[in-house]
Design a protein around this motif. Sequence first.
Motif, PDB file in Angstrom:
ATOM      1  N   GLU A 127     -18.484  42.211  23.896  1.00 32.60           N
ATOM      2  CA  GLU A 127     -17.505  41.221  24.344  1.00 32.60           C
ATOM      3  C   GLU A 127     -16.195  41.287  23.575  1.00 32.60           C
ATOM      4  OE1 GLU A 127     -20.249  37.579  26.015  1.00 32.60           O
ATOM      5  OE2 GLU A 127     -20.006  37.782  23.852  1.00 32.60           O
ATOM      6  N   VAL A 128     -16.201  41.857  22.377  1.00 29.79           N
ATOM      7  CA  VAL A 128     -14.964  41.952  21.595  1.00 29.79           C
ATOM      8  C   VAL A 128     -14.376  43.356  21.635  1.00 29.79           C
ATOM      9  CG1 VAL A 128     -15.663  40.096  20.045  1.00 29.79           C
ATOM     10  CG2 VAL A 128     -16.101  42.455  19.383  1.00 29.79           C
ATOM     11  N   ARG A 129     -14.973  44.233  22.397  1.00 22.46           N
ATOM     12  CA  ARG A 129     -14.526  45.611  22.467  1.00 22.46           C
ATOM     13  C   ARG A 129     -13.544  45.789  23.617  1.00 22.46           C
ATOM     14  NH1 ARG A 129     -19.026  50.148  22.308  1.00 22.46           N
ATOM     15  NH2 ARG A 129     -19.395  49.001  20.404  1.00 22.46           N
ATOM     16  N   GLY A 130     -12.495  46.550  23.384  1.00 19.77           N
ATOM     17  CA  GLY A 130     -11.561  46.920  24.443  1.00 19.77           C
ATOM     18  C   GLY A 130     -10.496  45.873  24.713  1.00 19.77           C
ATOM     19  N   THR A 131      -9.530  46.287  25.494  1.00 20.67           N
ATOM     20  CA  THR A 131      -8.395  45.428  25.821  1.00 20.67           C
ATOM     21  C   THR A 131      -8.810  44.192  26.600  1.00 20.67           C
ATOM     22  OG1 THR A 131      -7.019  47.400  25.900  1.00 20.67           O
ATOM     23  CG2 THR A 131      -6.115  45.415  26.896  1.00 20.67           C
ATOM     24  N   VAL A 132      -9.726  44.353  27.529  1.00 18.65           N
ATOM     25  CA  VAL A 132     -10.158  43.214  28.342  1.00 18.65           C
ATOM     26  C   VAL A 132     -10.813  42.151  27.467  1.00 18.65           C
ATOM     27  CG1 VAL A 132     -11.711  42.514  30.204  1.00 18.65           C
ATOM     28  CG2 VAL A 132     -10.401  44.619  30.420  1.00 18.65           C
ATOM     29  N   GLY A 133     -11.689  42.567  26.563  1.00 17.39           N
ATOM     30  CA  GLY A 133     -12.356  41.620  25.684  1.00 17.39           C
ATOM     31  C   GLY A 133     -11.388  40.920  24.750  1.00 17.39           C
ATOM     32  N   ILE A 134     -10.462  41.682  24.169  1.00 15.62           N
ATOM     33  CA  ILE A 134      -9.485  41.101  23.245  1.00 15.62           C
ATOM     34  C   ILE A 134      -8.579  40.116  23.977  1.00 15.62           C
ATOM     35  CG2 ILE A 134      -7.484  41.630  21.799  1.00 15.62           C
ATOM     36  CD1 ILE A 134      -8.950  44.250  21.037  1.00 15.62           C
ATOM     37  N   GLN A 159       1.269  32.118  23.364  1.00  9.71           N
ATOM     38  CA  GLN A 159       0.404  33.279  23.175  1.00  9.71           C
ATOM     39  C   GLN A 159      -0.295  33.188  21.838  1.00  9.71           C
ATOM     40  OE1 GLN A 159      -0.436  35.864  25.079  1.00  9.71           O
ATOM     41  NE2 GLN A 159       0.861  35.252  26.771  1.00  9.71           N
ATOM     42  N   VAL A 160      -1.430  33.848  21.755  1.00  6.87           N
ATOM     43  CA  VAL A 160      -2.122  34.047  20.492  1.00  6.87           C
ATOM     44  C   VAL A 160      -2.038  35.535  20.202  1.00  6.87           C
ATOM     45  CG1 VAL A 160      -4.364  33.985  19.337  1.00  6.87           C
ATOM     46  CG2 VAL A 160      -3.668  32.087  20.796  1.00  6.87           C
ATOM     47  N   HIS A 161      -1.543  35.862  19.019  1.00  8.06           N
ATOM     48  CA  HIS A 161      -1.418  37.267  18.627  1.00  8.06           C
ATOM     49  C   HIS A 161      -2.346  37.525  17.447  1.00  8.06           C
ATOM     50  CE1 HIS A 161       2.076  37.791  21.197  1.00  8.06           C
ATOM     51  NE2 HIS A 161       2.549  36.652  20.711  1.00  8.06           N
ATOM     52  N   PHE A 162      -2.841  38.752  17.359  1.00 11.13           N
ATOM     53  CA  PHE A 162      -3.682  39.156  16.243  1.00 11.13           C
ATOM     54  C   PHE A 162      -2.905  40.133  15.374  1.00 11.13           C
ATOM     55  CE2 PHE A 162      -7.239  38.580  19.487  1.00 11.13           C
ATOM     56  CZ  PHE A 162      -7.470  37.278  19.103  1.00 11.13           C
ATOM     57  N   GLU A 163      -2.674  39.762  14.120  1.00 10.92           N
ATOM     58  CA  GLU A 163      -2.084  40.695  13.176  1.00 10.92           C
ATOM     59  C   GLU A 163      -3.120  41.686  12.702  1.00 10.92           C
ATOM     60  OE1 GLU A 163      -0.359  38.254  10.072  1.00 10.92           O
ATOM     61  OE2 GLU A 163       1.622  38.518  10.965  1.00 10.92           O
ATOM     62  N   GLU A 164      -4.366  41.256  12.720  1.00  7.01           N
ATOM     63  CA  GLU A 164      -5.482  42.114  12.345  1.00  7.01           C
ATOM     64  C   GLU A 164      -6.656  41.780  13.230  1.00  7.01           C
ATOM     65  OE1 GLU A 164      -8.419  42.742   8.533  1.00  7.01           O
ATOM     66  OE2 GLU A 164      -6.350  42.164   8.148  1.00  7.01           O
ATOM     67  N   PHE A 165      -7.353  42.805  13.688  1.00  7.71           N
ATOM     68  CA  PHE A 165      -8.552  42.631  14.525  1.00  7.71           C
ATOM     69  C   PHE A 165      -9.509  43.747  14.113  1.00  7.71           C
ATOM     70  CE2 PHE A 165     -11.286  42.894  18.159  1.00  7.71           C
ATOM     71  CZ  PHE A 165     -11.347  41.605  18.657  1.00  7.71           C
ATOM     72  N   THR A 166     -10.407  43.435  13.200  1.00 10.04           N
ATOM     73  CA  THR A 166     -11.280  44.447  12.624  1.00 10.04           C
ATOM     74  C   THR A 166     -12.738  44.097  12.905  1.00 10.04           C
ATOM     75  OG1 THR A 166      -9.695  44.723  10.832  1.00 10.04           O
ATOM     76  CG2 THR A 166     -11.876  45.674  10.510  1.00 10.04           C
ATOM     77  N   VAL A 167     -13.479  45.059  13.432  1.00  6.98           N
ATOM     78  CA  VAL A 167     -14.918  44.906  13.626  1.00  6.98           C
ATOM     79  C   VAL A 167     -15.607  45.940  12.738  1.00  6.98           C
ATOM     80  CG1 VAL A 167     -16.820  45.025  15.256  1.00  6.98           C
ATOM     81  CG2 VAL A 167     -14.609  44.161  16.012  1.00  6.98           C
ATOM     82  N   GLN A 168     -16.520  45.475  11.905  1.00  2.94           N
ATOM     83  CA  GLN A 168     -17.282  46.403  11.058  1.00  2.94           C
ATOM     84  C   GLN A 168     -18.733  46.065  11.097  1.00  2.94           C
ATOM     85  OE1 GLN A 168     -15.237  46.386   7.212  1.00  2.94           O
ATOM     86  NE2 GLN A 168     -15.127  48.578   7.467  1.00  2.94           N
TER      87      GLN A 168
END
Length: 168
Positions: A127-134, A159-168
Amino acid sequence: MAETAQQTTETPQKSGLLGWIALGGIALVSIAAGFAVPWLISGTGSASHADASPRSHSGKEEKTAFVHFGDVVVNLHEERLTRYLRLKIVLEVEVNEEKKLNELLNKRKAPLKSWLISYLADRTLEEVRGTVGINRIRREIRDHFNEMLYPDGREVIRQVHFEEFTVQ
């Protein structure tokens, strides 16, 4: 008699070739219509796009401000793996709403962050992967923040913007 046998064998070949040519022509027309119809319906090249400009009614371009919300780190809802998501969130608003939003964020940051952690912790890696999820996450955060901060129904956060979007 030999001539009639020769004529009957040539006739099916000619009609078969004409059938393939007709079928190819129909296919080409269908393909062209498939490309042309959506283009015509969307109004590409018309004045409708000029009307949808992001300018205000007075003709001046609206100024935007960016308000930092902060960092959020959550574990994703994965059964087999331990994955976490780290976000740095920035909210986009009009300049004249910046001060009021900062005040509201200071007062309501705990419930907003609590909701955000719960919301993100329910997301899976898919759900958090890819442009559609983000983009879905950005839109849902924007809608919920507007709802919590402005119960009168105003949509102040653009709008809500992400300065960082990290999945580990």
